[in-house]
Design a protein around this motif. Structure first.
Motif, PDB file in Angstrom:
ATOM      1  N   PHE A   1      22.813   8.042 -31.079  1.00  7.35           N
ATOM      2  CA  PHE A   1      22.982   6.727 -30.460  1.00  7.35           C
ATOM      3  C   PHE A   1      23.621   5.812 -31.480  1.00  7.35           C
ATOM      4  O   PHE A   1      23.237   5.797 -32.644  1.00  7.35           O
ATOM      5  CB  PHE A   1      21.605   6.193 -30.057  1.00  7.35           C
ATOM      6  N   LEU A   2      24.598   5.038 -31.047  1.00  2.70           N
ATOM      7  CA  LEU A   2      25.251   4.121 -31.985  1.00  2.70           C
ATOM      8  C   LEU A   2      25.790   2.899 -31.251  1.00  2.70           C
ATOM      9  O   LEU A   2      26.441   3.031 -30.214  1.00  2.70           O
ATOM     10  CB  LEU A   2      26.413   4.846 -32.691  1.00  2.70           C
ATOM     11  N   VAL A   3      25.489   1.743 -31.783  1.00  2.00           N
ATOM     12  CA  VAL A   3      26.215   0.556 -31.352  1.00  2.00           C
ATOM     13  C   VAL A   3      27.327   0.411 -32.384  1.00  2.00           C
ATOM     14  O   VAL A   3      27.076   0.007 -33.520  1.00  2.00           O
ATOM     15  CB  VAL A   3      25.316  -0.695 -31.308  1.00  2.00           C
ATOM     16  N   GLY A   4      28.507   0.830 -32.006  1.00  4.08           N
ATOM     17  CA  GLY A   4      29.594   0.892 -32.966  1.00  4.08           C
ATOM     18  C   GLY A   4      30.932   0.782 -32.268  1.00  4.08           C
ATOM     19  O   GLY A   4      31.047   0.083 -31.253  1.00  4.08           O
ATOM     20  N   SER A   5      31.878   1.504 -32.816  1.00  8.25           N
ATOM     21  CA  SER A   5      33.234   1.327 -32.305  1.00  8.25           C
ATOM     22  C   SER A   5      33.932   2.674 -32.118  1.00  8.25           C
ATOM     23  O   SER A   5      33.773   3.583 -32.930  1.00  8.25           O
ATOM     24  CB  SER A   5      34.004   0.453 -33.296  1.00  8.25           C
ATOM     25  N   GLU A   6      34.714   2.779 -31.063  1.00  5.01           N
ATOM     26  CA  GLU A   6      35.537   3.969 -30.779  1.00  5.01           C
ATOM     27  C   GLU A   6      36.386   4.353 -31.983  1.00  5.01           C
ATOM     28  O   GLU A   6      36.660   5.516 -32.218  1.00  5.01           O
ATOM     29  CB  GLU A   6      36.507   3.673 -29.630  1.00  5.01           C
ATOM     30  N   GLY A   7      36.799   3.329 -32.727  1.00  6.90           N
ATOM     31  CA  GLY A   7      37.721   3.554 -33.833  1.00  6.90           C
ATOM     32  C   GLY A   7      37.059   4.167 -35.059  1.00  6.90           C
ATOM     33  O   GLY A   7      37.724   4.695 -35.932  1.00  6.90           O
ATOM     34  N   VAL A   8      35.734   4.094 -35.146  1.00  3.21           N
ATOM     35  CA  VAL A   8      35.027   4.576 -36.347  1.00  3.21           C
ATOM     36  C   VAL A   8      33.926   5.548 -35.919  1.00  3.21           C
ATOM     37  O   VAL A   8      32.737   5.253 -36.034  1.00  3.21           O
ATOM     38  CB  VAL A   8      34.380   3.407 -37.129  1.00  3.21           C
ATOM     39  N   LEU A   9      34.324   6.706 -35.430  1.00  2.90           N
ATOM     40  CA  LEU A   9      33.331   7.647 -34.912  1.00  2.90           C
ATOM     41  C   LEU A   9      32.716   8.469 -36.044  1.00  2.90           C
ATOM     42  O   LEU A   9      33.393   8.802 -37.015  1.00  2.90           O
ATOM     43  CB  LEU A   9      33.974   8.576 -33.885  1.00  2.90           C
ATOM     44  N   PRO A  10      31.448   8.816 -35.942  1.00  4.94           N
ATOM     45  CA  PRO A  10      30.836   9.681 -36.957  1.00  4.94           C
ATOM     46  C   PRO A  10      31.393  11.095 -36.881  1.00  4.94           C
ATOM     47  O   PRO A  10      31.790  11.559 -35.803  1.00  4.94           O
ATOM     48  CB  PRO A  10      29.350   9.661 -36.593  1.00  4.94           C
ATOM     49  N   ALA A  11      31.429  11.778 -38.030  1.00  2.00           N
ATOM     50  CA  ALA A  11      31.809  13.187 -38.064  1.00  2.00           C
ATOM     51  C   ALA A  11      30.589  13.979 -37.628  1.00  2.00           C
ATOM     52  O   ALA A  11      29.727  14.324 -38.443  1.00  2.00           O
ATOM     53  CB  ALA A  11      32.243  13.566 -39.480  1.00  2.00           C
ATOM     54  N   TYR A  12      30.490  14.230 -36.354  1.00  2.00           N
ATOM     55  CA  TYR A  12      29.250  14.777 -35.800  1.00  2.00           C
ATOM     56  C   TYR A  12      29.582  15.574 -34.549  1.00  2.00           C
ATOM     57  O   TYR A  12      30.277  15.074 -33.652  1.00  2.00           O
ATOM     58  CB  TYR A  12      28.314  13.603 -35.479  1.00  2.00           C
ATOM     59  N   ASN A  13      29.099  16.794 -34.489  1.00  2.00           N
ATOM     60  CA  ASN A  13      29.313  17.613 -33.302  1.00  2.00           C
ATOM     61  C   ASN A  13      28.132  17.484 -32.360  1.00  2.00           C
ATOM     62  O   ASN A  13      27.088  18.079 -32.584  1.00  2.00           O
ATOM     63  CB  ASN A  13      29.483  19.088 -33.685  1.00  2.00           C
ATOM     64  N   GLY A  14      28.286  16.671 -31.357  1.00  2.00           N
ATOM     65  CA  GLY A  14      27.200  16.496 -30.401  1.00  2.00           C
ATOM     66  C   GLY A  14      27.517  15.322 -29.514  1.00  2.00           C
ATOM     67  O   GLY A  14      28.582  14.721 -29.623  1.00  2.00           O
ATOM     68  N   THR A  15      26.559  15.000 -28.664  1.00  5.29           N
ATOM     69  CA  THR A  15      26.771  13.867 -27.768  1.00  5.29           C
ATOM     70  C   THR A  15      26.509  12.570 -28.522  1.00  5.29           C
ATOM     71  O   THR A  15      25.484  12.427 -29.180  1.00  5.29           O
ATOM     72  CB  THR A  15      25.807  13.960 -26.568  1.00  5.29           C
ATOM     73  N   LEU A  16      27.439  11.653 -28.422  1.00  2.00           N
ATOM     74  CA  LEU A  16      27.261  10.334 -29.033  1.00  2.00           C
ATOM     75  C   LEU A  16      27.218   9.283 -27.925  1.00  2.00           C
ATOM     76  O   LEU A  16      28.206   9.067 -27.229  1.00  2.00           O
ATOM     77  CB  LEU A  16      28.415  10.025 -29.990  1.00  2.00           C
ATOM     78  N   TYR A  17      26.055   8.658 -27.781  1.00  2.00           N
ATOM     79  CA  TYR A  17      25.954   7.541 -26.835  1.00  2.00           C
ATOM     80  C   TYR A  17      26.421   6.302 -27.559  1.00  2.00           C
ATOM     81  O   TYR A  17      25.794   5.859 -28.517  1.00  2.00           O
ATOM     82  CB  TYR A  17      24.510   7.386 -26.353  1.00  2.00           C
ATOM     83  N   LEU A  18      27.529   5.785 -27.102  1.00  2.00           N
ATOM     84  CA  LEU A  18      28.185   4.709 -27.854  1.00  2.00           C
ATOM     85  C   LEU A  18      28.237   3.414 -27.055  1.00  2.00           C
ATOM     86  O   LEU A  18      28.778   3.364 -25.959  1.00  2.00           O
ATOM     87  CB  LEU A  18      29.609   5.161 -28.220  1.00  2.00           C
ATOM     88  N   ALA A  19      27.641   2.379 -27.632  1.00  2.00           N
ATOM     89  CA  ALA A  19      27.758   1.040 -27.058  1.00  2.00           C
ATOM     90  C   ALA A  19      28.753   0.261 -27.894  1.00  2.00           C
ATOM     91  O   ALA A  19      28.800   0.422 -29.111  1.00  2.00           O
ATOM     92  CB  ALA A  19      26.402   0.353 -27.045  1.00  2.00           C
ATOM     93  N   ASP A  20      29.533  -0.567 -27.253  1.00  2.00           N
ATOM     94  CA  ASP A  20      30.616  -1.277 -27.936  1.00  2.00           C
ATOM     95  C   ASP A  20      30.073  -2.444 -28.759  1.00  2.00           C
ATOM     96  O   ASP A  20      29.505  -3.394 -28.220  1.00  2.00           O
ATOM     97  CB  ASP A  20      31.600  -1.773 -26.877  1.00  2.00           C
ATOM     98  N   VAL A  21      30.287  -2.352 -30.057  1.00  2.00           N
ATOM     99  CA  VAL A  21      29.736  -3.377 -30.956  1.00  2.00           C
ATOM    100  C   VAL A  21      30.361  -4.756 -30.711  1.00  2.00           C
ATOM    101  O   VAL A  21      29.708  -5.787 -30.906  1.00  2.00           O
ATOM    102  CB  VAL A  21      29.895  -2.945 -32.439  1.00  2.00           C
ATOM    103  N   ASP A  22      31.593  -4.783 -30.243  1.00  2.00           N
ATOM    104  CA  ASP A  22      32.216  -6.084 -29.969  1.00  2.00           C
ATOM    105  C   ASP A  22      31.505  -6.809 -28.831  1.00  2.00           C
ATOM    106  O   ASP A  22      31.461  -8.022 -28.773  1.00  2.00           O
ATOM    107  CB  ASP A  22      33.700  -5.898 -29.609  1.00  2.00           C
ATOM    108  N   LYS A  23      30.940  -6.010 -27.942  1.00  2.21           N
ATOM    109  CA  LYS A  23      30.257  -6.588 -26.798  1.00  2.21           C
ATOM    110  C   LYS A  23      28.789  -6.896 -27.120  1.00  2.21           C
ATOM    111  O   LYS A  23      28.249  -7.913 -26.702  1.00  2.21           O
ATOM    112  CB  LYS A  23      30.318  -5.556 -25.676  1.00  2.21           C
ATOM    113  N   TYR A  24      28.143  -6.005 -27.881  1.00  3.95           N
ATOM    114  CA  TYR A  24      26.686  -6.124 -28.057  1.00  3.95           C
ATOM    115  C   TYR A  24      26.259  -6.594 -29.446  1.00  3.95           C
ATOM    116  O   TYR A  24      25.085  -6.831 -29.680  1.00  3.95           O
ATOM    117  CB  TYR A  24      26.020  -4.788 -27.718  1.00  3.95           C
ATOM    118  N   GLY A  25      27.202  -6.693 -30.366  1.00  5.67           N
ATOM    119  CA  GLY A  25      26.866  -7.235 -31.679  1.00  5.67           C
ATOM    120  C   GLY A  25      26.266  -6.200 -32.619  1.00  5.67           C
ATOM    121  O   GLY A  25      25.635  -5.236 -32.184  1.00  5.67           O
TER     122      GLY A  25
END
Ligand SMILES: Cc1cc2nc3c(=O)[nH]c(=O)nc-3n(C[C@H](O)[C@H](O)[C@H](O)COP(=O)(O)OP(=O)(O)OC[C@H]3O[C@@H](n4cnc5c(N)ncnc54)[C@H](O)[C@@H]3O)c2cc1C
Lengths: 257, 305
Positions: B35-59
């Motif tokens: 789970f990450l509140v982060g950005s499409e542009g800075v994805l973790p090097a990780y093989n698996g499902t990443l639930y991503l919330a947009d940091v620009d929207k949620y802070g």
């Protein structure tokens, strides 16, 4: 304005600890006790807020055996107006969820406008209780604060992050803050204030009247860590010790070359 | 076993401690999702499902909103464990989650033995095995306890997530650590003062020893909090990270937050009256002595070499 500050008494961390007979906590005999360091900042913050606003009433709360009353008197001498001692000899068997539930039970319906806690205790260090209390009471909480300002019902706090960076957070009271080291300079109680504190109300309430939940976890064993570091331990006469260290530094490092 | 890892993002970057969570899941041989509140542009090097919330929207910091985003993912994934770093982000968010889930929450975990989390107590002088009474549990992991993957690789499968939850807090940005002062990371020798020096006047003997060793002086945090030294001298998680050839810790107990800043030093000498002080765990030499006697004597001897 009603303010609450929650504090814990902990042993001096320089103590030589022993385990209790069940090996589930440390043996309490022969320890020197003091106010949890983080809570000293919480008390100071609460007293400063009290001094800033008109008509404030500041309650200090602590859970533990009778010995914690001594520490509570210090908080009263620092400027708290009244004390609520939640008497519990088995406090160390309670998990953070139970401790927070008891505090929330005391605080609910009392209309506290600000609640201050330390960010964690020095002995257990779970860093949970403050946030849990706030969540149970439905209040916003700001953790690990190193800066605090209050104006017109608005709190502006600085949270300390890794690397020494701070984030600036605003929220509206009522709210809870958990206090980090360095937030302020805790005052020393003056003699007249120590005398005055003796006459302040310090209630004692048995925990059984307030505890209505069951723990989520249990400390099943306490023990000493295995000594990993194979470092050299040197004791004895200072002149000998300096000679030994100089020899070691010459042998093992290049700094005296 | 299934673990949900709560990664961290700050100031436009994914934090490295996110990979400690990945290492933890690996050590337990568990399946994981992130789970990450982060950005499409800075994805973790990780093989698996990443639930991503947009940091620009949620802070980057917004507990009530991050909590709801995370609870929605937990409801979907039904993990056995929800795991955070024991960091300013993790210890803030984790209790909100454990309470909402009504489950056990064990903080600052340093090991898992037979499924039971192990945590430190009393400034690392003691350990506790803490057993959860609920099937699901929330953990925060002590920094460094589970290592870091060396060269993390992978591409996550991104699942975007959203929430309508309103915020109760306003995040108004960062205040950088005060600039200036010495860059301790460049010093070859550091002599550091801890609370054990007792009073500000004793800073002088620490500075003298540092000078004799042609190094810099540093401090632990209480010395800075008491304003006995400038905060740019502080070593530790909220100060500087150093790795000199020689680190001399005078009257420093060795709290984890201090160790994190200096344990990579090549050679560590500790001077402490407490034989059991946790600094002994990382010290090459522990001198059990009163620093007020030992430090000036040591300085004098070095100056006479
Ligand atoms: C989020 C967070 C971040 C933190 N960041 C940092 C950080 O960046 N850096 C940091 O240092 N701390 C940090 N801390 C604080 C840390 O947890 C400890 O409180 C701190 O490191 C303790 O400093 P100390 O060892 O000087 O003091 P103490 O723990 O009080 O230790 C003093 C030591 O001096 C010894 N002593 C006493 N008298 C003498 C004498 N005469 N001669 C020799 N020895 C003596 C004692 O035996 C003891 O071991 C942080 C804490 C938190 C919660």
């Amino acid at each position: 304005m009603k303010i609450l500050v929650c504090i814990k008494q902990v042993p001096d961390m320089e103590s030589r600890f022993k385990l209790n007979s069940e090996s589930k906590w440390y043996e309490e005999a022969d320890l020197a006790w003091r106010m949890n360091e983080y809570d000293e900042y919480a008390v100071e913050q609460a007293v400063q807020l009290k001094d800033q606003v008109d008509d404030a009433d500041l309650t200090v709360l602590s859970i533990g055996p009778d010995r914690v009353r001594e520490m509570m008197k210090k908080a009263l001498a620092m400027g708290c107006d009244r004390g609520a001692h939640i008497a519990d000899d088995d406090y160390f068997k309670k998990d953070p969820y139970e401790i927070a539930s008891v505090i929330a039970e005391v605080a609910k319906d009392k209309g506290f406008y600000m609640i201050c806690t330390g960010m964690q205790s020095q002995d257990r260090g779970s860093a949970q209780v403050g946030v849990l209390v706030a969540e149970m009471l439905g209040l916003p909480s700001i953790t690990t604060i190193v800066g605090f300002a209050f104006e017109g019902g608005q709190i502006t706090a600085k949270r300390e992050l890794e690397g020494g960076i701070k984030s600036i957070i605003k929220t509206r009271a009522p709210a809870l803050v958990t206090c980090q080291l360095g937030l302020n300079t805790p005052r020393y109680p003056t003699l007249p204030n120590i005398m005055k504190a003796k006459r302040k109300e310090l209630l004692s309430i048995p925990i059984s009247e307030l505890l209505k939940v069951e723990s989520k976890q249990e400390t099943v064993r306490m023990y000493f860590p295995e000594k990993k570091g194979g470092g050299l331990v040197l004791e004895g006469d200072v002149a000998d010790l300096t000679d030994q260290l100089i020899k070691i530094l010459k042998d093992k490092t290049a700094v005296l070359a | 076993m299934k673990i949900l890892l709560v990664a961290e993002y700050r100031d436009g970057e994914l934090l490295n401690n996110s990979y400690e969570l990945v290492a933890f899941a690996g050590q337990l041989g568990a399946d994981s999702a992130m789970f990450l509140v982060g950005s499409e542009g800075v994805l973790p090097a990780y093989n698996g499902t990443l639930y991503l919330a947009d940091v620009d929207k949620y802070g980057e910091f917004n507990p009530a909103v991050h909590k709801q985003l995370l609870l929605d993912v937990i409801a979907k994934e039904q993990p056995d464990m929800v795991v955070f770093a024991h960091s300013s982000y993790g210890w803030d968010l984790a209790p909100r989650i454990s309470l909402a889930l009504n489950v056990a929450h064990v903080s600052e975990v340093i090991d898992i033995v037979d499924g039971v989390p192990v945590v430190p107590a009393c400034n690392s002088k003691l350990r506790c095995d803490v057993k959860a009474k609920t099937a699901q549990m929330v953990l925060t992991l002590q920094g460094g306890a589970f290592g870091l993957e060396d060269h993390p690789t992978g591409n996550p499968t991104v699942v975007p997530i959203n929430t309508e939850t309103a915020s109760e807090m306003e995040f108004c940005g960062y205040e950088e650590a005060e600039p200036g002062g010495v860059d301790l990371s460049k010093a070859e020798v550091i002599v550091s003062a801890g609370r054990g020096i007792g009073k500000p006047e004793n800073m002088e003997m620490i500075e003298e020893l540092a000078k004799a060793l042609k190094g810099e002086y540093g401090t632990s945090r209480p010395v800075v909090d008491s304003e006995w030294a400038d905060h740019t001298r502080q070593v530790g998680t909220t100060g500087q990270t150093v790795s000199p050839k020689l680190y001399v810790a005078c009257g420093i107990s060795g709290a984890i937050q201090h160790l994190a800043g200096m344990k990579k030093s090549e050679f560590i000498v500790a001077i402490n009256t407490d034989r059991d002080a946790p600094i002994g765990e990382v010290a090459d030499v522990l001198i059990v002595a009163d620093l007020k006697e030992f430090v000036p004597a040591m300085t004098e001897k070095i100056n006479n070499l």
